[in-house]
Design an enzyme around this catalytic site. Structure first.
Site, short mmCIF file in Angstrom:
data_model
loop_
_atom_site.label_atom_id
_atom_site.label_comp_id
_atom_site.label_asym_id
_atom_site.label_seq_id
_atom_site.Cartn_x
_atom_site.Cartn_y
_atom_site.Cartn_z
N CYS A 29 -42.57 22.05 52.22
CA CYS A 29 -41.78 22.73 51.18
C CYS A 29 -42.43 22.59 49.81
CB CYS A 29 -40.37 22.13 51.19
SG CYS A 29 -39.32 22.69 49.84
N CYS A 32 -40.09 21.53 47.02
CA CYS A 32 -39.77 20.09 47.17
C CYS A 32 -40.83 19.26 46.47
CB CYS A 32 -39.68 19.70 48.65
SG CYS A 32 -38.42 20.59 49.57
#
Length: 104
Positions: A29, A32
């Site tokens: 991600c 993230c």
């Protein structure tokens, strides 16, 4: 305090700490990875709150505590209960979540 979970034990952390902010993330991600340093900085500035990073792919039981269906998700727990969660890649959303859980 900041910790990265090494096993599926978020329920324990939430039960044993008054205020917990969780970043649910995954290695793939991108957002993230962008938020992680901001999350760590926020943890260093708020020592009365427990900040936890959870790999949502590895730890499904921990993921269920906040019904995570998108990443990154940030969840706030107070006295063992989910207060709120936000799916964001903006620091303002995380600040609002922290303010919500620490003002109660």
């Amino acid at each position: 305090m900041l910790q990265e979970l090494e096993n599926d034990s978020l329920q324990e952390v939430v039960a044993n700490n008054e205020t917990v902010i969780v970043q649910y993330s995954a290695s793939w991600c991108g957002n993230c990875r962008i938020m992680k340093p901001k999350f760590k900085k926020m943890a260093s500035e708020n020592e009365n709150v427990n900040f936890v990073i959870v790999d949502a792919e590895k730890f499904p039981e921990s993921r269920k505590l906040a019904n995570v269906d998108n990443l990154p998700t940030f969840a706030a727990f107070k006295n063992g209960k989910l207060v709120n969660q936000v799916q964001t890649n903006k620091i303002d959303g995380l600040i609002d979540l922290l303010n919500e859980v620490t003002s109660n």
